[in-house]
Design a protein around this motif. Structure first.
Motif, PDB file in Angstrom:
ATOM      1  N   LYS A  80      39.416-124.625 -44.406  1.00  0.00           N
ATOM      2  CA  LYS A  80      39.282-124.637 -46.074  1.00  0.00           C
ATOM      3  C   LYS A  80      40.633-124.222 -46.490  1.00  0.00           C
ATOM      4  CE  LYS A  80      34.424-124.660 -46.880  1.00  0.00           C
ATOM      5  NZ  LYS A  80      33.982-124.392 -45.385  1.00  0.00           N
ATOM      6  N   TRP A  81      41.508-125.002 -47.259  1.00  0.00           N
ATOM      7  CA  TRP A  81      42.858-124.507 -47.759  1.00  0.00           C
ATOM      8  C   TRP A  81      42.796-123.961 -49.140  1.00  0.00           C
ATOM      9  CZ3 TRP A  81      47.131-122.763 -45.079  1.00  0.00           C
ATOM     10  CH2 TRP A  81      47.166-123.194 -43.679  1.00  0.00           C
ATOM     11  N   PHE A  82      43.192-122.966 -49.669  1.00  0.00           N
ATOM     12  CA  PHE A  82      43.640-122.591 -50.927  1.00  0.00           C
ATOM     13  C   PHE A  82      42.291-122.472 -51.898  1.00  0.00           C
ATOM     14  CE2 PHE A  82      47.441-125.314 -49.754  1.00  0.00           C
ATOM     15  CZ  PHE A  82      48.147-123.971 -49.535  1.00  0.00           C
ATOM     16  N   LEU A  83      41.219-121.804 -50.858  1.00  0.00           N
ATOM     17  CA  LEU A  83      39.983-121.767 -51.469  1.00  0.00           C
ATOM     18  C   LEU A  83      39.931-120.882 -52.783  1.00  0.00           C
ATOM     19  CD1 LEU A  83      36.938-122.492 -50.397  1.00  0.00           C
ATOM     20  CD2 LEU A  83      36.954-120.348 -49.665  1.00  0.00           C
ATOM     21  N   GLU A 277      39.286-127.920 -51.939  1.00  0.00           N
ATOM     22  CA  GLU A 277      38.776-128.485 -50.783  1.00  0.00           C
ATOM     23  C   GLU A 277      37.964-129.823 -51.145  1.00  0.00           C
ATOM     24  OE1 GLU A 277      37.861-125.790 -52.362  1.00  0.00           O
ATOM     25  OE2 GLU A 277      35.640-125.258 -51.914  1.00  0.00           O
ATOM     26  N   ALA A 278      37.985-130.176 -52.320  1.00  0.00           N
ATOM     27  CA  ALA A 278      37.307-131.422 -52.689  1.00  0.00           C
ATOM     28  C   ALA A 278      37.744-132.653 -52.139  1.00  0.00           C
ATOM     29  CB  ALA A 278      36.945-131.700 -54.212  1.00  0.00           C
ATOM     30  N   GLY A 301      44.742-129.004 -50.338  1.00  0.00           N
ATOM     31  CA  GLY A 301      45.728-128.850 -49.173  1.00  0.00           C
ATOM     32  C   GLY A 301      46.657-129.850 -48.845  1.00  0.00           C
ATOM     33  N   TYR A 302      45.779-131.145 -48.945  1.00  0.00           N
ATOM     34  CA  TYR A 302      46.765-132.207 -48.451  1.00  0.00           C
ATOM     35  C   TYR A 302      47.934-132.355 -49.697  1.00  0.00           C
ATOM     36  CZ  TYR A 302      47.873-137.324 -48.764  1.00  0.00           C
ATOM     37  OH  TYR A 302      48.772-138.506 -48.898  1.00  0.00           O
ATOM     38  N   TRP A 492      46.996-126.647 -40.551  1.00  0.00           N
ATOM     39  CA  TRP A 492      47.874-126.424 -41.508  1.00  0.00           C
ATOM     40  C   TRP A 492      47.332-127.420 -42.791  1.00  0.00           C
ATOM     41  CZ3 TRP A 492      47.162-129.308 -37.184  1.00  0.00           C
ATOM     42  CH2 TRP A 492      47.191-130.699 -37.331  1.00  0.00           C
ATOM     43  N   PRO A 493      47.991-127.396 -43.947  1.00  0.00           N
ATOM     44  CA  PRO A 493      47.095-127.817 -45.128  1.00  0.00           C
ATOM     45  C   PRO A 493      46.720-129.377 -45.173  1.00  0.00           C
ATOM     46  CG  PRO A 493      48.732-126.127 -45.684  1.00  0.00           C
ATOM     47  CD  PRO A 493      49.160-126.309 -44.215  1.00  0.00           C
ATOM     48  N   GLY A 494      47.445-130.106 -44.384  1.00  0.00           N
ATOM     49  CA  GLY A 494      47.409-131.648 -44.375  1.00  0.00           C
ATOM     50  C   GLY A 494      46.355-132.006 -43.712  1.00  0.00           C
ATOM     51  N   ILE A 495      45.908-131.007 -42.613  1.00  0.00           N
ATOM     52  CA  ILE A 495      44.825-131.662 -41.550  1.00  0.00           C
ATOM     53  C   ILE A 495      43.654-132.384 -42.140  1.00  0.00           C
ATOM     54  CG2 ILE A 495      44.033-129.161 -41.329  1.00  0.00           C
ATOM     55  CD1 ILE A 495      44.173-132.237 -38.597  1.00  0.00           C
ATOM     56  N   MET A 496      42.982-133.392 -41.853  1.00  0.00           N
ATOM     57  CA  MET A 496      41.861-133.992 -42.131  1.00  0.00           C
ATOM     58  C   MET A 496      40.800-132.939 -42.215  1.00  0.00           C
ATOM     59  SD  MET A 496      41.062-136.105 -38.736  1.00  0.00           S
ATOM     60  CE  MET A 496      39.447-136.849 -39.231  1.00  0.00           C
ATOM     61  N   GLN A 497      39.974-132.918 -43.123  1.00  0.00           N
ATOM     62  CA  GLN A 497      38.782-131.937 -43.059  1.00  0.00           C
ATOM     63  C   GLN A 497      37.770-132.252 -42.193  1.00  0.00           C
ATOM     64  OE1 GLN A 497      37.911-132.903 -47.449  1.00  0.00           O
ATOM     65  NE2 GLN A 497      38.230-130.672 -47.608  1.00  0.00           N
TER      66      GLN A 497
END
Lengths: 704, 99
Positions: A80-83, A277-278, A301-302, A492-497
């Motif tokens: 989870k990025w930038f939570l 993270e939505a 993130g994306y 990394w932030p772009g990785i699929m969830q």
């Protein structure tokens, strides 16, 4: 331990050796204006600064609420990025540019028919259209944050409008490539659980007006078969007021957008503030007859990642005119036509049709007329443009500062045409490696700071640390010349969830192989398995070899079939070559080479030896073929493709399968008798293959 | 690699080929191939393209045998487009053996 190291060095010395290409330096004029021209950027993104380094990307966006945790690793590998942060993607791509760039072109749409006018959507116009379509989705279709909506749209401006409208509401969009059949669309509707489909009646492609609405009926029927009901089908019209499909509209289900949007005209919809993270969208990948695989990408993130990589690797400035010739239906289009460029407030060009219509000069005419200065396309398109119009670029007065290539490895020869002819030796080339699942670039050169090398994508991008592992999880060292599985050591932030609705499959496909400890909360124990083979040169540049099933694994060395065959073809007498694996008790697999000769040459031991020597010299002793078979002709399809599956079956004494559709089925029996008789005489008959080995050989045939 | 677009382009071209099919049997064969193109891994697209060319080739011959110049022209055009794409996408090999 010491002995092991010696073996490692020894293997390294004899394994794959790429022909190293020369470096090309970026022009000074480019460096002078580049977003990333100060080498200090490498320090900002060095590993010790991970994950906080990615704040630099996130800070390119406007947040409703700042995050409290840059990377949450409490549930690996569901990062989870930038939570704690909240933002809206539509606001970031549209609204925030209004204050300074209201009347600047956001999107320029070029219809395929050259006599139709180009359509320019300013940021103000885009804002208006996004808002009214968002109002329609919310108030007429009843969609709310977290719902899914499927788009089956071609390259028309309505597509980015619809994406941004959904994003405005927090509705998760799933765009299915417009060229796909209705059935493929239906599969994806069912998997995502969409009850609204957005489509168009028709579009132009290669000189024809294609009836697209017909596919909607097929899609809805297919989704119903799979248990998903579609309540509403919204149909844009390619020509407003005129229905260009022969398929009737279904009463109560199908609605023309231009009719139902009336009461929503000029409505303003407040962007919904979404958690970082939505999910923002789903992007389905093909490649399975089972349940489709929907890569789920996040909002914060994306969007941060595509904005950051677009800024530094595409070198997008607000005043640029950027044209990516990909289709928005793929991840390239999502990341680098819509979200990345618009987040940076630039002008992005969209083209409706095929690049060679009506002739191979079309892309260069568009570039000249619109003043495009950043150009982005795939090697397949570059090869096509070179094939049908090698001199065309020189006839047009455009100037690119940067060109991108994406999607597959580009051969040095094609790279050079792109550089010299298309780029007129003035543009830098950014050769990128990444995937649908990764959201954005993973491997590329930072254009002003790292020289280009034809055939290599470059090192890992900022904040991304690739590594090559062998089958045993041992690191394949840079410069060893050995190939292996390229992985990424860090999130990394772009990785699929995740894969939509299939978290176990997500872990299994991308993380299980090299996970060191499934109970670990440390990201270092969870390398991302990309599924591509690669070689890392001593300079840290990666050369991507293709999917891992394109290689033959000899004692842990992954040998690319293309490289083996290229080496054999350097022997002057050889006309064609095919490399296949043969089961070998000692090394697991060994290489067998099949070659046919040019007219006038007769088979001889000398030629066999030359082939062996060429492979040993160019690749290494590990690749030395167990046998070199000189055959009168290769089994081929009618298109001339060599059927390696058939040859591999012969070498392994397994079933060659159905060969009746080959162009020359008679050679199969000749080769079988010749090869297998010799092997019997030499005592090389392999043991009976296991079911797994039979499957492996069949899979090897799949890449033919 | 982001090779999904190869499956997409192949699907589009097979859609054109299906539309140009001279009879229902040929259309069905191409339809099945299109479905295959949309579901197999990108690395397995080559054989699909090759089989599609083979079907199209056969359809061209059948059109010629019937003296149906229009059907032949449509098939040949779709076939040519498929072949060019296949070669440029490295799904097919250029050279001898083109039926």
């Amino acid at each position: 331990m010491e002995a092991g190291r010696e073996v490692q060095v020894s293997e390294a010395q004899i394994a794959v050796h790429w022909k190293e290409e020369e470096y090309y330096q970026p022009p000074a004029a480019f460096i002078g204006q580049a977003n990333a021209a100060d080498p200090a950027i490498f320090d900002r993104f060095r590993e010790e600064r991970f994950p906080e380094c990615f704040k630099e990307y996130a800070e390119l966006l406007t947040w409703d609420r700042y995050w409290h945790t840059t990377l949450d690793t409490s549930e690996p590998p569901f990062w989870k990025w930038f939570l704690g942060g909240r933002l809206n993607a539509s606001y970031n791509c549209v609204d925030r540019h209004l204050a300074t760039d209201r009347n600047k072109a956001a999107l320029i749409w070029v219809p395929e028919p050259e006599d139709e006018p180009t359509v320019v959507l300013t940021y103000q116009e885009l804002y208006r259209r996004v808002n009214e379509f968002a109002a329609l989705l919310r108030d007429w279709a009843g969609l709310r944050a977290g719902d899914r909506v499927t788009f089956h749209l071609p390259m028309v401006p309505e597509l980015p409008v619809a994406m941004l409208a959904a994003a405005r509401l927090g509705v998760i969009h799933s765009e299915v490539f417009g060229g796909f059949s209705g059935a493929a669309c239906g599969d994806r509707i069912a998997d995502s659980g969409s009850r609204v489909l957005v489509t168009i009646d028709a579009y132009h492609r290669n000189g024809e007006l294609i009836d697209h609405k017909a596919k909607a009926d097929e899609a809805v029927a297919r989704a119903a078969e799979l248990g998903q009901r579609v309540d509403k089908v919204l149909v844009f019209r390619r020509y407003p007021g005129r229905y260009s499909s022969e398929t009737p509209m279904v009463e109560g289900r199908d609605f023309f957008v231009d009719e139902v949007i009336g009461e929503h005209r000029d409505r303003i919809v407040e962007p919904v503030s979404m958690p970082s993270e939505a999910p923002l969208f789903l992007m389905y990948t093909s490649g399975t007859t089972g349940r489709p695989k929907g890569a789920q990408h996040s909002t914060g993130g994306y969007l941060s990642y595509v904005a950051g990589t677009a800024k530094y690797y595409l070198d997008i400035h607000p005043e640029d005119t950027y044209w990516c010739l990909a289709d928005i239906g793929w991840i390239t289009g999502h990341s680098y036509i819509v979200y990345g460029p618009l987040a940076l407030g630039t002008t992005s060009v969209i083209y409706e049709g095929v690049p060679t219509y009506p002739d191979a000069g079309r892309p260069w005419r568009i570039a000249e007329r619109l003043g495009v200065n950043i150009f982005h396309t795939a090697p397949t398109t570059i090869r096509m443009l070179r094939k049908v119009g090698p001199e065309e670029p020189s006839k047009y007065d455009y100037r690119f500062k940067l060109m991108v290539t994406v999607g597959e490895p580009i051969e040095p020869d094609v790279w050079r045409w792109y550089y010299h002819v298309v780029g007129k030796e003035q543009a830098v080339i950014v050769d990128t490696w990444w995937q649908t699942e990764t959201g954005g670039f993973l491997g590329a050169t930072l254009p002003a700071l790292q020289p280009m090398k034809p055939g290599s994508c470059g090192p890992g991008v900022l904040g991304v640390y690739p590594v090559i592992y062998d089958e045993n999880g041992e690191v394949v060292e840079a410069g060893s010349g050995r190939a292996g599985n390229i992985c990424i050591r860090n999130p990394w932030p772009g990785i699929m969830q995740t894969i939509w609705g299939q978290p176990e499959r997500f872990v299994e496909i991308y993380y299980r192989k090299y996970c060191r400890d499934p109970d670990s909360k440390d990201w270092r124990d969870w390398p991302y398995f990309a599924g591509d083979g690669a070689v890392e040169a001593a300079d840290g540049y990666f050369r991507i070899l293709g999917r891992v099933d394109d290689v033959i694994n000899v004692a842990g060395h992954r040998l690319g079939t293309k490289e083996l065959e290229s080496a054999a073809l350097t022997v002057p007498e050889v006309a064609e070559a095919a490399a296949v694996p043969v089961v070998d008790e000692l090394r697991g697999r060994a290489v067998e080479m099949y070659v046919s000769l040019k007219p006038g040459y007769r088979p001889s031991q000398e030629i066999e030896d030359k082939v062996r020597a060429a492979i040993e010299t160019q690749i290494g002793k590990i690749a030395r073929p167990k046998n070199v078979w000189i055959v009168p002709d290769m089994p081929k399809t009618r298109s001339g493709k060599i059927m390696r599956r058939v040859i591999a079956a012969i070498s392994n004494f397994s079933d060659v399968g159905d060969v009746t559709t080959l162009a020359n089925p008679e050679v199969v029996e000749d080769i079988r008798v010749h090869v297998q008789r010799e092997k019997v005489e030499r005592g090389e008959v392999p043991r009976e293959l296991t079911p797994e080995e039979i499957e492996e050989l069949k899979a090897f045939g799949q890449v033919e | 690699m982001t090779q999904q677009y190869l499956a997409g382009e192949l699907s589009v071209l097979l859609g054109r080929l299906e539309l140009a099919a001279p009879d229902p049997a040929c259309a069905l064969a191409v339809h099945r191939l299109r479905r295959e193109a949309e579901t197999v891994p990108p690395a397995a697209l080559g054989p699909v393209a090759a089989r599609a060319l083979s079907v199209a080739d056969e359809a061209c011959w059948r059109a010629l045998e019937r003296g149906d110049a229009l059907a032949f022209a449509r098939q040949a055009e779709a076939c040519g487009e498929l072949w060019r794409f296949g070669v440029c996408a490295d799904l097919l090999q250029e050279g001898p053996g083109l039926g």
